[in-house]
Motif scaffolding. Structure first.
Motif, short mmCIF file in Angstrom:
data_model
loop_
_atom_site.label_atom_id
_atom_site.label_comp_id
_atom_site.label_asym_id
_atom_site.label_seq_id
_atom_site.Cartn_x
_atom_site.Cartn_y
_atom_site.Cartn_z
N THR A 106 0.94 -1.02 -0.09
CA THR A 106 -0.15 0.00 0.19
C THR A 106 0.73 1.05 -0.06
O THR A 106 1.53 0.99 0.20
N GLU A 107 0.53 2.53 -1.00
CA GLU A 107 1.11 3.62 -0.63
C GLU A 107 2.47 3.38 -1.07
O GLU A 107 3.16 4.10 -0.43
N ALA A 108 2.56 2.74 -1.90
CA ALA A 108 4.65 2.65 -3.02
C ALA A 108 4.39 3.57 -3.63
O ALA A 108 3.68 4.29 -4.29
N ARG A 109 5.92 4.59 -3.30
CA ARG A 109 5.87 5.27 -4.22
C ARG A 109 7.19 5.23 -4.60
O ARG A 109 8.69 4.98 -4.08
N TRP A 110 7.21 5.19 -5.56
CA TRP A 110 8.96 4.56 -6.95
C TRP A 110 9.38 6.25 -6.91
O TRP A 110 8.14 6.71 -7.17
N GLY A 118 5.98 4.55 3.67
CA GLY A 118 5.91 4.65 5.22
C GLY A 118 7.29 5.69 5.18
O GLY A 118 7.40 6.02 6.67
N GLY A 119 7.58 6.09 4.47
CA GLY A 119 8.84 7.17 5.05
C GLY A 119 10.39 6.14 4.56
O GLY A 119 10.86 6.87 5.03
N GLU A 120 10.22 5.07 4.31
CA GLU A 120 11.27 4.20 4.11
C GLU A 120 11.42 3.23 3.20
O GLU A 120 10.52 3.14 2.70
N PRO A 121 13.20 3.27 2.91
CA PRO A 121 12.66 2.51 1.02
C PRO A 121 12.44 0.23 1.68
O PRO A 121 12.81 0.44 2.70
N VAL A 122 11.99 0.16 1.08
CA VAL A 122 11.45 -1.17 1.36
C VAL A 122 12.72 -1.49 -0.67
O VAL A 122 12.46 -3.32 -0.57
N ALA A 123 12.58 -1.21 -1.01
CA ALA A 123 13.09 -2.11 -2.48
C ALA A 123 14.60 -0.98 -3.54
O ALA A 123 13.93 0.49 -2.91
N TYR A 124 15.44 -0.96 -3.63
CA TYR A 124 15.57 -0.07 -4.98
C TYR A 124 16.54 -1.09 -5.66
O TYR A 124 16.73 -2.02 -5.68
N ALA A 125 17.08 -0.33 -6.73
CA ALA A 125 18.08 -0.82 -8.03
C ALA A 125 19.19 -0.18 -8.58
O ALA A 125 18.16 1.39 -8.67
N THR A 126 19.91 -0.22 -9.13
CA THR A 126 20.68 0.81 -9.59
C THR A 126 21.68 -0.14 -10.72
O THR A 126 21.97 -0.95 -11.24
N THR A 127 22.00 0.73 -11.63
CA THR A 127 22.59 0.58 -13.07
C THR A 127 23.92 1.52 -13.01
O THR A 127 23.82 2.65 -12.77
N CYS A 128 25.18 0.36 -13.20
CA CYS A 128 26.47 1.58 -13.56
C CYS A 128 26.51 0.57 -14.42
O CYS A 128 27.17 -0.25 -14.64
N VAL A 185 15.29 -5.84 -1.61
CA VAL A 185 14.42 -5.30 -1.70
C VAL A 185 13.99 -6.45 -0.01
O VAL A 185 15.21 -7.50 -0.26
N HIS A 186 13.43 -5.33 0.83
CA HIS A 186 13.51 -6.25 1.90
C HIS A 186 12.51 -7.06 1.96
O HIS A 186 11.66 -7.37 0.79
N PRO A 187 13.02 -8.17 3.23
CA PRO A 187 12.62 -9.18 3.07
C PRO A 187 10.67 -10.01 3.43
O PRO A 187 10.36 -10.50 2.42
N ALA A 188 9.95 -8.90 3.86
CA ALA A 188 9.12 -8.45 4.10
C ALA A 188 8.06 -7.97 2.69
O ALA A 188 7.39 -8.24 2.46
N GLN A 189 8.54 -7.77 1.59
CA GLN A 189 8.26 -7.24 0.30
C GLN A 189 8.94 -7.94 -1.00
O GLN A 189 8.07 -7.80 -2.08
N ARG A 190 9.37 -9.34 -0.38
CA ARG A 190 10.11 -10.03 -1.69
C ARG A 190 8.54 -11.03 -2.15
O ARG A 190 9.00 -11.56 -2.51
N THR A 191 7.54 -10.31 -2.89
CA THR A 191 6.61 -11.01 -4.23
C THR A 191 6.93 -11.31 -5.06
O THR A 191 7.95 -10.20 -5.75
N SER A 192 7.16 -11.95 -5.42
CA SER A 192 7.71 -11.77 -7.08
C SER A 192 7.34 -10.77 -7.58
O SER A 192 7.58 -10.55 -9.70
N ALA A 193 6.09 -9.99 -8.14
CA ALA A 193 5.70 -9.32 -8.90
C ALA A 193 6.75 -8.18 -8.65
O ALA A 193 6.91 -7.33 -9.29
N LEU A 194 7.14 -7.71 -6.70
CA LEU A 194 7.95 -6.34 -7.26
C LEU A 194 8.98 -7.14 -7.71
O LEU A 194 9.52 -5.91 -8.50
N VAL A 195 9.48 -8.10 -7.16
CA VAL A 195 11.24 -8.80 -7.63
C VAL A 195 11.23 -8.35 -9.45
O VAL A 195 12.53 -7.79 -9.99
N LEU A 196 10.14 -9.17 -10.00
CA LEU A 196 9.97 -8.77 -11.48
C LEU A 196 9.72 -7.64 -11.76
O LEU A 196 10.34 -7.47 -13.48
#
Length: 334
Positions: A2-6, A61-71, A88-99
C-alpha cells in the motif's frame, strides 16, 4: 503493497539505504560486513552511476523497501556491461515486485546502452550470494544465465598462524603501497588484466574512486613486489577494510595481480604470505577474499594450502537483451 512510491535515489538516502541493507543481510544470513551509510554514499557517487536516470527505489511509510541501480563502465570494448545492484526488504519480496524491478533494470539498461554505446553488445550483470535464492530464481525467470561462480574464502588470524612468509625472490623487494606508485600501479593493473574475463582498462577516475582513493583502502596493509633496481611493479596485493561497528576486524584482499610473464615463480605467494603476516600483526581477526572458481590459484588449491576455507559462494548472472553474447575468456591467476 500500500502507498508505494517509486523515485530515483539520492546521495541523501545513504543512511536509509544502509538500514535496508542491514535488514536484508540479517535475513539472508551470509555474514558479510554490511555497507554503512558511508559505503552507500560512496557507491551512489561512483563513476557510471546516474542517480536520476539510472536508479530507482520503492518507499513505504517514509522508508525504502527496495531499490535498483545500474552502473556503466567507462570503457565498453566489444561488450557494453551494466552492473546491477538490487535489494528488497524481506517482507516485500513478492514475485510481482522483484520482477517489476528486473523489468525496470532491463528497460533502463537498454536505454542507457542506446545513449552511451549503441554499437556494442549489451550485457546486464548482477551478482547473488548463496543466501539470495529469491533473487537468483527471479533472475532465472527473467532470462539471465548463471555465467560464473566465485568462492568467498577466509582465514581466522587469531586462532591460526598464517603460513610462514615466503622468501622474497632474488632481485625483488616488497614495499608497502605509497601514492608515488599509484599511476604505475594502475598501468600495471591494466596490462595484467587485459585478457581477464569481463575486464576492461580502468581509468584514473574509476581506479581512485573504487581502489586507492576509497576511504576503505588500507595502504599500510597493501604491498607491492618490485624489481630491486628498476622498481618496476611485478606483483601487488591491495586490501580494504569496511568501517563498521564490529570488534572483529576484517581485512579484505580486494585486488591482486602478477605480470603474466612471471606467473609460476612464487612472486604472488611471497606478497600474499607477507600480507597475511602483517595483517595478523596489525590486529586483524579475519583475512577474506573472493576468487573466481576458474582462477588457477583457486582451482589449484593455493588458497586452501595457505589456510583459507570457503564460507560463501557468489554467482554472476548475465543477460544479453540483444540475444547475443561473447565467448567467455578463461580467467588468469593473480
Amino acid at each position: 503493497m500500500t502507498e508505494a512510491r517509486w523515485r530515483p535515489l539520492a546521495v541523501t538516502d545513504a543512511a536509509s539505504v544502509a538500514a535496508l541493507l542491514a535488514v536484508c543481510e540479517a535475513a539472508d544470513g551470509i555474514g558479510v560486513a554490511v555497507r554503512g551509510a558511508e559505503g552507500v554514499h560512496e557507491d551512489l557517487s561512483a563513476p557510471g552511476i546516474d542517480l536520476n536516470g539510472g536508479t530507482t527505489s520503492v518507499w513505504c511509510g517514509g522508508e525504502p523497501v527496495a531499490y535498483a541501480t545500474t552502473c556503466v563502465r567507462e570503457h565498453a570494448g566489444p561488450v557494453h556491461r551494466l552492473t546491477l545492484d538490487i535489494a528488497v526488504h524481506p517482507a516485500q519480496r513478492t514475485s510481482a515486485l522483484v520482477l517489476q524491478l528486473l523489468d525496470w533494470c532491463r528497460d533502463t539498461g537498454e536505454r542507457r546502452h542506446r545513449e552511451l554505446s549503441g554499437s556494442a553488445l549489451l550485457e546486464l550483470h548482477v551478482r547473488t550470494h548463496h543466501g539470495q535464492g529469491w533473487l537468483a530464481e527471479a533472475l532465472d525467470i527473467a532470462g539471465y544465465r548463471r555465467e560464473r561462480s566465485h568462492w568467498g574464502m577466509r582465514l581466522d588470524l587469531s586462532t591460526r598462524q598464517p603460513v610462514a612468509a615466503s622468501a622474497v625472490p632474488l632481485g625483488t623487494v616488497i614495499a608497502p603501497f605509497d601514492d608515488a606508485f599509484d599511476a604505475r600501479l594502475l598501468a600495471a593493473r591494466n596490462v595484467i588484466f587485459a585478457d581477464h574475463w569481463g575486464s576492461v582498462p580502468m581509468t584514473t577516475r574509476t581506479w581512485r574512486h573504487t581502489i586507492t582513493g576509497s576511504p576503505h583502502f588500507r595502504p599500510e596493509s597493501s604491498f607491492l613486489l618490485l624489481s630491486e633496481h628498476e622498481r618496476e611493479i611485478l606483483c601487488y596485493l591491495l586490501c580494504t577494510e569496511l568501517t563498521d561497528t564490529r570488534t572483529d576486524r576484517e581485512l579484505y584482499l580486494a585486488n591482486a595481480g602478477t605480470r603474466p610473464a612471471l606467473h609460476g615463480r612464487g612472486l604472488y605467494r611471497a606478497v600474499f604470505t607477507h600480507t597475511l603476516a602483517r595483517a595478523r600483526a596489525q590486529g586483524f581477526r579475519w583475512a577474506v577474499l573472493d576468487v573466481d572458481s576458474t582462477n588457477p590459484m583457486a582451482a589449484g588449491g593455493f588458497y586452501e594450502r595457505m589456510g583459507l576455507r570457503r564460507f560463501r559462494t557468489w554467482t554472476t548472472h548475465v543477460h544479453s537483451p540483444s540475444g547475443t553474447a561473447p565467448t567467455p575468456v578463461a580467467s588468469p591467476g593473480p
